[in-house]
Design an enzyme around this catalytic site. Sequence first.
Site, PDB file in Angstrom:
ATOM      1  N   GLY A 178       0.831  -1.199   0.000  1.00  0.00           N
ATOM      2  CA  GLY A 178       0.000   0.000   0.000  1.00  0.00           C
ATOM      3  C   GLY A 178       0.866   1.249   0.000  1.00  0.00           C
ATOM      4  CD  GLN A 181       3.351   5.889   2.529  1.00  0.00           C
ATOM      5  OE1 GLN A 181       2.383   5.353   2.005  1.00  0.00           O
ATOM      6  NE2 GLN A 181       4.278   5.212   3.182  1.00  0.00           N
ATOM      7  CB  CYS A 233       4.804   2.266   7.399  1.00  0.00           C
ATOM      8  SG  CYS A 233       4.372   3.755   6.496  1.00  0.00           S
ATOM      9  CG  LEU A 234       6.482   1.061   1.430  1.00  0.00           C
ATOM     10  CD1 LEU A 234       5.925   1.340   0.046  1.00  0.00           C
ATOM     11  CD2 LEU A 234       7.633   0.070   1.356  1.00  0.00           C
ATOM     12  CG  HIS A 270      -1.042   1.423   7.184  1.00  0.00           C
ATOM     13  ND1 HIS A 270      -0.110   0.922   8.074  1.00  0.00           N
ATOM     14  CD2 HIS A 270      -0.345   2.243   6.343  1.00  0.00           C
ATOM     15  CE1 HIS A 270       1.080   1.447   7.798  1.00  0.00           C
ATOM     16  NE2 HIS A 270       0.974   2.241   6.749  1.00  0.00           N
ATOM     17  CD  GLU A 271      -1.298   2.549   2.607  1.00  0.00           C
ATOM     18  OE1 GLU A 271      -0.852   3.701   2.482  1.00  0.00           O
ATOM     19  OE2 GLU A 271      -0.575   1.589   2.927  1.00  0.00           O
ATOM     20  CG  HIS A 301       0.068   6.895   5.216  1.00  0.00           C
ATOM     21  ND1 HIS A 301       1.187   7.376   5.862  1.00  0.00           N
ATOM     22  CD2 HIS A 301       0.297   5.565   5.029  1.00  0.00           C
ATOM     23  CE1 HIS A 301       2.035   6.376   6.061  1.00  0.00           C
ATOM     24  NE2 HIS A 301       1.522   5.260   5.580  1.00  0.00           N
TER      25      HIS A 301
HETATM   26 NI    NI Z   1       2.360   3.296   5.544  1.00  0.00          NI
END
Ligand code: NI
Length: 174
Positions: free
Chosen positions: A46, A51, A94-95, A136-137, A140
């Site tokens: 995701g 991000q 998470c990235l 989660h997304e 963000h």
């Molecule tokens: Ni994330």
Amino acid sequence: MSKRPIIIEPDPILRKKSQSLENVDNDLRKLLDDMLETMYEAPGIGLAAVQIGILKRLIVIDISKEDQKKNPLFLINPIITYKSKNTSSYEEGCLSLPGHYAEIERPSECHLEFLDYNGKKKKLEAQGLLATCIQHEVDHLNGILFIDYLSKLKKDMIIKKLKKNKKDLEKIIL
Ligand code: NI
């Protein structure tokens, strides 16, 4: 499609609220394609536009397994309309927080309204991993990271380590 650099915590942009989109055009689809490529290359399941430094309410998700056919999901202006009382826990990463994972409890089911890749209104009922990933997304888009659900002590420790890694990287660049 081109890969974009991913923003790593701590960075103030990750704490900002993303803005809704007015219309879905080819420029926006190009951005979604870039987000998807960036996510696949990372690799992750995701990615939210913030991000890669873009404060728009855009998400790409693909929870298909490595040996399965790719199954990308594009979410524009997603709104969660229902969250179940039942919860489930996943070890989340998470990235934007490379190398850090924590067990996070979230509603196990959620319903979603969004615009798809073509700007069509869609509804989705998600369970399990997909429901967790969506939540989660969407977090963000509201400037929330999974570490915000941890104790202050754990959260501060992770941010401290990420800060140190960033400094080490800068040293190498110099
Ligand atoms: Ni994330």
